[in-house]
Design an enzyme around this catalytic site. Sequence first.
Site, mmCIF file in Angstrom:
data_model
loop_
_atom_site.group_PDB
_atom_site.id
_atom_site.type_symbol
_atom_site.label_atom_id
_atom_site.label_comp_id
_atom_site.label_asym_id
_atom_site.label_seq_id
_atom_site.Cartn_x
_atom_site.Cartn_y
_atom_site.Cartn_z
ATOM 1 N N LYS A 7 -39.884 30.995 -22.172
ATOM 2 C CA LYS A 7 -38.925 30.061 -21.563
ATOM 3 C C LYS A 7 -37.511 30.341 -22.089
ATOM 4 O O LYS A 7 -37.354 31.026 -23.112
ATOM 5 C CB LYS A 7 -39.344 28.619 -21.866
ATOM 6 C CG LYS A 7 -39.339 28.260 -23.348
ATOM 7 C CD LYS A 7 -40.019 26.914 -23.596
ATOM 8 C CE LYS A 7 -39.992 26.560 -25.074
ATOM 9 N NZ LYS A 7 -40.794 25.352 -25.365
ATOM 10 N N TYR A 21 -7.580 27.982 -38.320
ATOM 11 C CA TYR A 21 -7.253 26.637 -37.854
ATOM 12 C C TYR A 21 -7.507 25.599 -38.946
ATOM 13 O O TYR A 21 -8.531 25.661 -39.647
ATOM 14 C CB TYR A 21 -8.130 26.254 -36.663
ATOM 15 C CG TYR A 21 -7.751 26.888 -35.355
ATOM 16 C CD1 TYR A 21 -6.497 26.688 -34.789
ATOM 17 C CD2 TYR A 21 -8.679 27.657 -34.663
ATOM 18 C CE1 TYR A 21 -6.173 27.256 -33.564
ATOM 19 C CE2 TYR A 21 -8.366 28.221 -33.431
ATOM 20 C CZ TYR A 21 -7.107 28.024 -32.893
ATOM 21 O OH TYR A 21 -6.800 28.575 -31.689
HETATM 22 C C1 LIG Z 1 -41.645 25.618 -26.455
HETATM 23 C C2 LIG Z 1 -43.083 25.308 -26.399
HETATM 24 C C3 LIG Z 1 -44.013 26.168 -26.994
HETATM 25 C C4 LIG Z 1 -43.605 27.303 -27.903
HETATM 26 O O1 LIG Z 1 -43.132 26.734 -29.113
HETATM 27 P P1 LIG Z 1 -42.741 27.620 -30.387
HETATM 28 O O2 LIG Z 1 -42.531 26.637 -31.467
HETATM 29 O O3 LIG Z 1 -41.490 28.342 -30.015
HETATM 30 O O4 LIG Z 1 -43.844 28.553 -30.638
HETATM 31 C C5 LIG Z 1 -45.360 25.916 -26.763
HETATM 32 N N1 LIG Z 1 -45.770 24.849 -26.029
HETATM 33 C C6 LIG Z 1 -44.894 23.987 -25.482
HETATM 34 C C7 LIG Z 1 -45.405 22.814 -24.724
HETATM 35 C C8 LIG Z 1 -43.524 24.167 -25.660
HETATM 36 O O5 LIG Z 1 -42.661 23.293 -25.144
#
Ligand SMILES: *Cc1c(COP(=O)(O)O)cnc(C)c1O
Length: 370
Positions: free
Chosen positions: A39, A259
């Site tokens: 994702k 800054y």
């Molecule tokens: C993002 C997510 C994962 C992966 O999580 P990590 O901590 O990056 O391994 C797995 N299952 C769900 C439902 C998620 O939202």
Amino acid sequence: MTNPSHAGSLLTVDLAAIVANWRLIAQGVAPAKVAAVVKADAYGLGAARVAPALAAAGCDTFVVATLDEGIALRTVLPEPVIFVLNGPLPGTEGEFLAHALIPVLNSLAQLTGWANFARAGSGAPAAALHIDTGMNRLGIDELELERLAGRPDVLARVRPVLALSHLACADERSHPMNAEQLARFTRLAGQLPAMPMSLAASGGCFLGRAFHFDMVRPGAALYGLNPTPDRPNPMAQVVRLQGKILQVRDVDSPRTVGYGATHRVTGPGRIATVAVGYADGWFRSLGNRGHAMLGGVKVPLVGRVSMDLACFDVSALPPEIAHPGALVDLIGAGQTVDDVAADAGTIGYEILTALGARHHRRWISGEDAA
Ligand SMILES: *Cc1c(COP(=O)(O)O)cnc(C)c1O
């Protein structure tokens, strides 16, 4: 795509390291299978490169968050199973079917919507059922499951292929939530027809066999983040970020840098200005806290980070090493993503997904550039 000779920074993603991390987890959880979570464009590292590399290594199941991510991933992965975590928004069900994407159904409403859609078409389309066991974010909760028990027609119209849940505290091995969620998942899934189950993301892969079920879903660990923060990182480093020095200037007190004049020079020294700023994902919270590696030396970031630039005190290094055009390592062997996150007051996930569009990106497999 940026022009490498024009770009002020270079981001190198080691696909072989991602594959090695996937294999390490696969060995640890076998016979459970390892789906790859890609994702948010594979946590900012480029799903169109990362996912095919994993597929070539034998990964046949992928996880994205949104429908559009799933549609994009399908164009590079014709065969593998793709789960979409956020499930269908009303009216988008047909798109899931058209691209052979499996929605994760996160509420009784989403489940009923999918069942109604299924009734209108032919056959029962595959879906995953997300059971909430303690995140209280997404997922069918215990009350909804009870109501579902009285609606056998709904479940009969979908084809559930996976029951999943998500751990809230998997990065803390001894947190009592882990055992509580495990017990609740087993109990609640037991109220559904038998189907493959999945509970563990990166952290859960390292909590022991009871957490692996039929499939694990790591993301962060594939990309080199430490899934076991209280122990040394078992994962290979994946990301290298280098920033180019634009200028080196001699300074002496009583001058200030950047800054807000938040860094005051206290003696003679040299300041290198590097072409990376918060618009590149080099967080503003790294001001007067962050570091870079140059010539094997850890050099401190001084002053505030600006949009396109950050300054480092390179007084400890000779001009032959700290010179305009030289590359400093912002993320790499001497300083991991998790280290940068600690300096910035955030987590590695946010550092990775914030990596900016101006870096010139390269994907390598081991030593050879792709
Ligand atoms: C993002 C997510 C994962 C992966 O999580 P990590 O901590 O990056 O391994 C797995 N299952 C769900 C439902 C998620 O939202």
